[in-house]
Every structure is written in structure tokens, then in C-alpha cells.
Design a protein around this motif. Structure first.
Motif, short mmCIF file in Angstrom:
data_model
loop_
_atom_site.label_atom_id
_atom_site.label_comp_id
_atom_site.label_asym_id
_atom_site.label_seq_id
_atom_site.Cartn_x
_atom_site.Cartn_y
_atom_site.Cartn_z
N ALA A 125 -3.21 -12.94 -19.37
CA ALA A 125 -3.06 -14.46 -18.40
C ALA A 125 -3.42 -14.12 -16.89
N ALA A 126 -3.38 -13.07 -16.15
CA ALA A 126 -3.95 -12.90 -15.09
C ALA A 126 -4.75 -13.64 -14.57
N SER A 127 -5.99 -13.49 -14.84
CA SER A 127 -6.83 -14.22 -14.49
C SER A 127 -6.95 -15.69 -14.67
N ARG A 128 -7.04 -15.86 -16.18
CA ARG A 128 -6.81 -17.47 -16.34
C ARG A 128 -6.51 -18.49 -16.05
N GLY A 129 -7.32 -19.67 -15.68
CA GLY A 129 -7.27 -20.38 -15.39
C GLY A 129 -7.09 -20.55 -13.71
N THR A 130 -7.81 -19.35 -12.83
CA THR A 130 -7.52 -18.81 -11.57
C THR A 130 -8.64 -18.27 -11.13
N PRO A 131 -9.30 -18.16 -9.77
CA PRO A 131 -10.55 -17.35 -9.62
C PRO A 131 -10.04 -15.82 -9.38
N CYS A 132 -9.58 -15.08 -9.97
CA CYS A 132 -9.32 -14.47 -9.86
C CYS A 132 -9.38 -12.74 -10.78
N GLU A 133 -10.40 -12.26 -10.44
CA GLU A 133 -10.50 -11.10 -11.39
C GLU A 133 -10.17 -9.87 -11.76
N SER A 134 -8.70 -9.56 -10.26
CA SER A 134 -8.91 -8.31 -10.92
C SER A 134 -7.31 -8.28 -11.82
N ASN A 135 -7.80 -7.54 -12.63
CA ASN A 135 -6.60 -7.26 -13.20
C ASN A 135 -5.05 -6.63 -13.10
N GLY A 136 -4.59 -5.94 -11.58
CA GLY A 136 -3.49 -5.87 -11.66
C GLY A 136 -3.25 -4.32 -12.30
N ASP A 137 -4.48 -3.35 -12.75
CA ASP A 137 -3.95 -2.51 -13.20
C ASP A 137 -3.76 -1.46 -12.48
N ASP A 138 -3.34 -1.10 -11.37
CA ASP A 138 -3.52 0.27 -10.11
C ASP A 138 -2.76 -1.08 -9.04
N PHE A 139 -2.77 0.42 -8.38
CA PHE A 139 -2.56 0.03 -6.42
C PHE A 139 -3.84 -1.27 -6.11
N PRO A 140 -4.67 -0.80 -6.37
CA PRO A 140 -5.91 -1.47 -5.46
C PRO A 140 -6.27 -2.97 -6.45
N GLY A 141 -6.25 -2.71 -7.61
CA GLY A 141 -6.48 -3.90 -8.57
C GLY A 141 -4.80 -4.86 -7.78
N ASP A 142 -3.29 -4.13 -7.86
CA ASP A 142 -2.65 -4.67 -7.64
C ASP A 142 -2.66 -5.67 -6.23
N VAL A 143 -3.01 -5.42 -5.51
CA VAL A 143 -3.14 -5.67 -4.22
C VAL A 143 -4.22 -7.15 -3.86
N LEU A 144 -5.54 -6.78 -4.86
CA LEU A 144 -6.41 -7.56 -4.62
C LEU A 144 -5.75 -8.83 -5.53
N LEU A 145 -5.61 -8.34 -6.27
CA LEU A 145 -4.27 -9.50 -7.19
C LEU A 145 -3.55 -10.11 -6.68
N ALA A 146 -2.63 -9.63 -5.99
CA ALA A 146 -1.69 -10.53 -5.49
C ALA A 146 -2.21 -11.20 -3.91
N ARG A 147 -3.29 -10.47 -3.41
CA ARG A 147 -4.26 -11.43 -2.50
C ARG A 147 -4.08 -12.34 -2.82
N CYS A 148 -5.09 -12.73 -4.31
CA CYS A 148 -6.14 -13.20 -4.48
C CYS A 148 -4.88 -15.17 -4.89
N LEU A 149 -4.01 -14.41 -5.93
CA LEU A 149 -3.48 -15.39 -6.31
C LEU A 149 -2.35 -16.63 -5.78
N THR A 150 -2.44 -14.90 -4.48
CA THR A 150 -1.00 -16.31 -3.96
C THR A 150 -2.38 -17.07 -2.91
N GLU A 151 -3.18 -17.02 -2.50
CA GLU A 151 -3.18 -17.67 -2.06
C GLU A 151 -4.20 -18.46 -2.89
#
Ligand SMILES: [Zn+2]
Length: 224
Positions: free
Chosen positions: A31-57
Motif C-alpha cells: 500500500a505504501a506507494s499505491r496511488g502515490t508517487p512514492c517508491e520507497s517502501n519504508g523498510d529501513d531507516f533511509p526508506g522510512d525517511v524518504l517515504l515520510a517526506r514523500c507521502l507527507t508532501e
């Protein structure tokens, strides 16, 4: 979705006590990237950071669009270590901090500090700190009139809660029940504790911060 509803109930019922934890993680490749432009999967620290930024924006871009406005993404998202961060209008970045800089419209964070919180307190750390700082980036694009800096900080917490609540409702983040202390601790540590361009100690009490976050989470952006 069940988990999200449980979390919602926990937050609603939590006046004066500890609210539930923020989204613990997004499901990888699901669900992480479904319908969003966010490709990070939030699997680890770098992924969560990228995902938090991308989804929030992504969340804010939609809210702005609904109001016939255009969200302006931050220009830079800078990870630094200790004292090697970018300065903001001549003010040096300090260790163990995250901040939004209106001059240049960017966010910077001490990655060592954030990673340590992530390791010690859970990945909710990232989903509190990053949306809070992006809340300041949103404020910079809106007409704000704050008598006290604490109001600005509590609104950023409210915006962070609203973004997470909205993302969970949209089904792009999954929430899990976690350690209830996690959110409280993370809110206490949620960035810019030493910003010189805001009054020190003006972030609000932990209770105020929880309340603001929970308000945004349960009632949405308009209540912030
Ligand atoms: Zn702040």
C-alpha cells in the motif's frame, strides 16, 4: 485498516494519557506507494525517511490542490551529521536537531540523531519528526498570524497528525498498535528544540503536543 481504526480510537480516548503510536511502518511494495508517487517502501531507516517526506508532501499537494492552490515542495532535504549541517540564514545547524529553513525553503536533519531515535524509540520517530518539519514548510506557504511561537510549533504538530491521519485514511500508510510511549517520547524530541529563530522552550508541554497531534490526526487539517 482495522489497525488504523484501533489507533484512532486510542487517540480519541487518550485525553491526558498516552496516545497510540503513529504508523509503525508502511507495507513494503504494497500500500505504501499505491496511488502515490512514492517508491520507497519504508523498510529501513533511509526508506522510512524518504517515504515520510514523500507521502507527507503528497498529502499536502492534494490539500492545496483542493483549495485551488499549489503546494511548493521543499527545495532540499539535507541529511547531516553533528555539526556539518547547512546553515540557515547565517545560523549554523546544531547537532541533534531537525529544522525547516524558510530561507531557501529546505529541511535538514541530523541523520545520526534521527537514526538513533529510530533505533531506540521505533520508526515512529521518523513519522513524527519529518511531518512536523514539513508542517513548518506548509506554514511558510500560508498566511499565519501567531502571537507566540508555541502556537506555531503546536500547529506544526497538528499538521503532522493531520498528514498521518489522512495518509492512513487514504490507505497508503498502515498503522499498527505499538508502544504507546513511542509517540509521546517522539513528540518531545520532534525537532528544532534549539532553533534560535524561535523562542527556546516554546514547543509546548508534552501534553499540549500530544493533544495537538491527536487533534490533527482525528479531526483533520481544518482544525489546526
Ligand atoms: Zn517545529
Amino acid at each position: 485498516m482495522l489497525a488504523a481504526l484501533v489507533l484512532l480510537a486510542t487517540l480519541v480516548a487518550s485525553c491526558g494519557t498516552l496516545p497510540g503510536s503513529p504508523p509503525d511502518r508502511a507495507e513494503p511494495g504494497d500500500a505504501a506507494s499505491r496511488g502515490t508517487p512514492c517508491e520507497s517502501n519504508g523498510d529501513d531507516f533511509p526508506g522510512d525517511v524518504l517515504l515520510a517526506r514523500c507521502l507527507t508532501e503528497w498529502f499536502w499537494a492534494q490539500r492545496f490542490q483542493e483549495n485551488d492552490a499549489q503546494y511548493r515542495p521543499i527545495t532540499r532535504f539535507v541529511a547531516y551529521q553533528g555539526t556539518d549541517g547547512p546553515d540557515c540564514g547565517g545560523q549554523a545547524a546544531v547537532p541533534e536537531n531537525a529544522f525547516y529553513c524558510p530561507i531557501g525553503h529546505f529541511i535538514a536533519y541530523d541523520a545520526v540523531w534521527l537514526k538513533a531515535m529510530y533505533d531506540q524509540l521505533g520508526d515512529g520517530a521518523v513519522y513524527v519528526v519529518i511531518p512536523h518539519e514539513l508542517g513548518h514548510a506548509v506554514q511558510a506557504q500560508l498566511v499565519g498570524n501567531f502571537s507566540f511561537n508555541v502556537q506555531r510549533e503546536l500547529q506544526a504538530d497538528c499538521y503532522a497528525g493531520a498528514a498521518l491521519g489522512g495518509l492512513i485514511q487514504a490507505g497508503v500508510l498502515s498503522a499498527e498498535q505499538g508502544d504507546e510511549e513511542e509517540l509521546l517520547i517522539n513528540l518531545q524530541a520532534a525537532g528544532d528544540p534549539t532553533d534560535v529563530w524561535w523562542t527556546p522552550d516554546a514547543h509546548g508541554t508534552p501534553e499540549q503536543r500530544q493533544r495537538s497531534f491527536a487533534q490533527g490526526y482525528t479531526e483533520g487539517v481544518v482544525t489546526c
